[in-house]
Design a protein around this motif. Structure first.
Motif, PDB file in Angstrom:
ATOM      1  N   PRO A  62     -60.129  28.229  39.383  1.00 37.43           N
ATOM      2  CA  PRO A  62     -61.275  28.787  38.675  1.00 37.43           C
ATOM      3  C   PRO A  62     -62.503  27.892  38.677  1.00 37.43           C
ATOM      4  CG  PRO A  62     -59.593  28.097  37.118  1.00 37.43           C
ATOM      5  CD  PRO A  62     -59.006  27.975  38.502  1.00 37.43           C
ATOM      6  N   GLY A  63     -62.326  26.593  38.789  1.00 37.79           N
ATOM      7  CA  GLY A  63     -63.488  25.703  38.787  1.00 37.79           C
ATOM      8  C   GLY A  63     -63.961  25.354  40.184  1.00 37.79           C
ATOM      9  N   ASN A  64     -63.275  25.891  41.183  1.00 36.64           N
ATOM     10  CA  ASN A  64     -63.551  25.503  42.561  1.00 36.64           C
ATOM     11  C   ASN A  64     -64.125  26.667  43.366  1.00 36.64           C
ATOM     12  OD1 ASN A  64     -63.611  23.878  44.799  1.00 36.64           O
ATOM     13  ND2 ASN A  64     -61.462  24.150  45.312  1.00 36.64           N
ATOM     14  N   HIS A  65     -65.098  27.383  42.765  1.00 36.31           N
ATOM     15  CA  HIS A  65     -65.671  28.508  43.486  1.00 36.31           C
ATOM     16  C   HIS A  65     -67.037  28.871  42.936  1.00 36.31           C
ATOM     17  CE1 HIS A  65     -64.939  31.349  40.184  1.00 36.31           C
ATOM     18  NE2 HIS A  65     -63.809  30.727  40.018  1.00 36.31           N
ATOM     19  N   SER A  66     -67.725  29.648  43.737  1.00 36.60           N
ATOM     20  CA  SER A  66     -68.978  30.240  43.289  1.00 36.60           C
ATOM     21  C   SER A  66     -68.678  31.710  43.015  1.00 36.60           C
ATOM     22  CB  SER A  66     -70.041  30.100  44.384  1.00 36.60           C
ATOM     23  OG  SER A  66     -69.690  30.902  45.499  1.00 36.60           O
ATOM     24  N   ALA A  67     -69.697  32.490  42.779  1.00 35.44           N
ATOM     25  CA  ALA A  67     -69.488  33.912  42.499  1.00 35.44           C
ATOM     26  C   ALA A  67     -68.891  34.640  43.699  1.00 35.44           C
ATOM     27  CB  ALA A  67     -70.808  34.557  42.090  1.00 35.44           C
ATOM     28  N   ASN A  68     -69.159  34.155  44.904  1.00 34.54           N
ATOM     29  CA  ASN A  68     -68.711  34.875  46.091  1.00 34.54           C
ATOM     30  C   ASN A  68     -67.588  34.204  46.856  1.00 34.54           C
ATOM     31  OD1 ASN A  68     -70.593  36.968  45.794  1.00 34.54           O
ATOM     32  ND2 ASN A  68     -72.187  35.706  46.691  1.00 34.54           N
ATOM     33  N   SER A  69     -67.454  32.890  46.756  1.00 28.74           N
ATOM     34  CA  SER A  69     -66.438  32.211  47.546  1.00 28.74           C
ATOM     35  C   SER A  69     -65.511  31.394  46.660  1.00 28.74           C
ATOM     36  CB  SER A  69     -67.105  31.321  48.593  1.00 28.74           C
ATOM     37  OG  SER A  69     -67.818  30.294  47.954  1.00 28.74           O
ATOM     38  N   MET A  70     -64.293  31.174  47.167  1.00 26.59           N
ATOM     39  CA  MET A  70     -63.293  30.374  46.461  1.00 26.59           C
ATOM     40  C   MET A  70     -62.501  29.588  47.485  1.00 26.59           C
ATOM     41  SD  MET A  70     -61.482  32.903  43.719  1.00 26.59           S
ATOM     42  CE  MET A  70     -62.350  33.653  42.384  1.00 26.59           C
ATOM     43  N   SER A  71     -61.941  28.488  47.032  1.00 26.80           N
ATOM     44  CA  SER A  71     -61.104  27.664  47.880  1.00 26.80           C
ATOM     45  C   SER A  71     -59.957  27.136  47.026  1.00 26.80           C
ATOM     46  CB  SER A  71     -61.942  26.522  48.439  1.00 26.80           C
ATOM     47  OG  SER A  71     -61.176  25.739  49.299  1.00 26.80           O
ATOM     48  N   PHE A  72     -58.735  27.169  47.577  1.00 25.75           N
ATOM     49  CA  PHE A  72     -57.570  26.732  46.806  1.00 25.75           C
ATOM     50  C   PHE A  72     -56.410  26.432  47.738  1.00 25.75           C
ATOM     51  CE2 PHE A  72     -57.354  31.249  47.346  1.00 25.75           C
ATOM     52  CZ  PHE A  72     -56.017  31.538  47.582  1.00 25.75           C
ATOM     53  N   ASP A  73     -55.430  25.707  47.217  1.00 28.74           N
ATOM     54  CA  ASP A  73     -54.193  25.441  47.952  1.00 28.74           C
ATOM     55  C   ASP A  73     -53.111  26.369  47.434  1.00 28.74           C
ATOM     56  OD1 ASP A  73     -55.123  23.355  49.581  1.00 28.74           O
ATOM     57  OD2 ASP A  73     -54.876  21.911  47.954  1.00 28.74           O
ATOM     58  N   LEU A  74     -52.391  27.004  48.357  1.00 31.65           N
ATOM     59  CA  LEU A  74     -51.258  27.836  47.953  1.00 31.65           C
ATOM     60  C   LEU A  74     -50.200  26.934  47.326  1.00 31.65           C
ATOM     61  CD1 LEU A  74     -50.875  30.220  51.024  1.00 31.65           C
ATOM     62  CD2 LEU A  74     -51.579  30.846  48.710  1.00 31.65           C
ATOM     63  N   PRO A  75     -49.678  27.300  46.161  1.00 31.76           N
ATOM     64  CA  PRO A  75     -48.707  26.443  45.492  1.00 31.76           C
ATOM     65  C   PRO A  75     -47.289  26.602  46.038  1.00 31.76           C
ATOM     66  CG  PRO A  75     -49.161  28.358  44.151  1.00 31.76           C
ATOM     67  CD  PRO A  75     -50.084  28.433  45.335  1.00 31.76           C
ATOM     68  N   VAL A  76     -47.073  27.596  46.896  1.00 31.99           N
ATOM     69  CA  VAL A  76     -45.731  27.881  47.408  1.00 31.99           C
ATOM     70  C   VAL A  76     -45.788  28.143  48.912  1.00 31.99           C
ATOM     71  CG1 VAL A  76     -44.819  28.807  45.245  1.00 31.99           C
ATOM     72  CG2 VAL A  76     -45.973  30.328  46.836  1.00 31.99           C
ATOM     73  N   LYS A  77     -44.618  28.102  49.546  1.00 34.86           N
ATOM     74  CA  LYS A  77     -44.506  28.384  50.971  1.00 34.86           C
ATOM     75  C   LYS A  77     -44.565  29.894  51.206  1.00 34.86           C
ATOM     76  CE  LYS A  77     -41.563  24.388  51.722  1.00 34.86           C
ATOM     77  NZ  LYS A  77     -40.232  23.928  52.079  1.00 34.86           N
ATOM     78  N   ARG A  78     -44.793  30.267  52.439  1.00 32.98           N
ATOM     79  CA  ARG A  78     -44.873  31.687  52.800  1.00 32.98           C
ATOM     80  C   ARG A  78     -43.579  32.428  52.465  1.00 32.98           C
ATOM     81  NH1 ARG A  78     -48.815  32.421  57.957  1.00 32.98           N
ATOM     82  NH2 ARG A  78     -50.353  30.915  57.251  1.00 32.98           N
TER      83      ARG A  78
END
Length: 142
Positions: A77-93
């Motif tokens: 939630p703190g790592n994005h703007s109104a249009n874009s976000m970036s995050f690490d998946l917490p789990v494997k596929r």
């Protein structure tokens, strides 16, 4: 009756546990706390209802898109703007596939489709970037 409960943290967490009797006393003494806890419990029920419906009626593509959007909103939630976000998946596929009721092959194909269509970028198999949250929302089928 007591039910054994186990949990596995997918991200770094801090846990604070209180005996049920203390929580009940605190809620009696502090109506504002009772309201906050009730609001939180109702939110969790809404979330559970959402996933029950989603897993039963959404296509594989919609399930994967919904999972990514919910994950982005909860983890980054703190790592994005109104249009874009970036995050690490917490789990494997494989874990994503299990959660969504898909095979790992289907989950991987759907992630690849989102990448090919320019909805997401995938770096090092775990880091996801959304250039347009709106484009991912369109893929959720809600």
């Amino acid at each position: 009756a007591q039910w054994p409960i186990t949990a596995r943290a997918l991200t770094k967490v801090t846990l604070c546990s209180f005996p049920k009797t203390i929580i009940e006393r605190m809620m009696e003494e502090t109506p504002a706390l009772r309201r906050v806890l009730l609001k939180h419990a109702l939110k969790q029920l809404d979330e559970a209802r959402y996933w029950m419906a989603a897993l039963g009626r959404k296509t594989a593509s919609e399930k994967v898109a919904s999972f990514l959007l919910k994950t982005a909103r909860n983890i980054g939630p703190g790592n994005h703007s109104a249009n874009s976000m970036s995050f690490d998946l917490p789990v494997k596929r494989a874990d994503i596939a299990d959660f969504l009721g898909l095979t790992i092959g289907t989950a991987s194909r759907e992630l690849s489709k989102l990448r090919t269509d320019g909805v997401i970028r995938i770096a090092n198999r775990r880091h996801i970037s959304l250039e347009s949250v709106a484009r991912l929302e369109e893929r959720c089928g809600d």
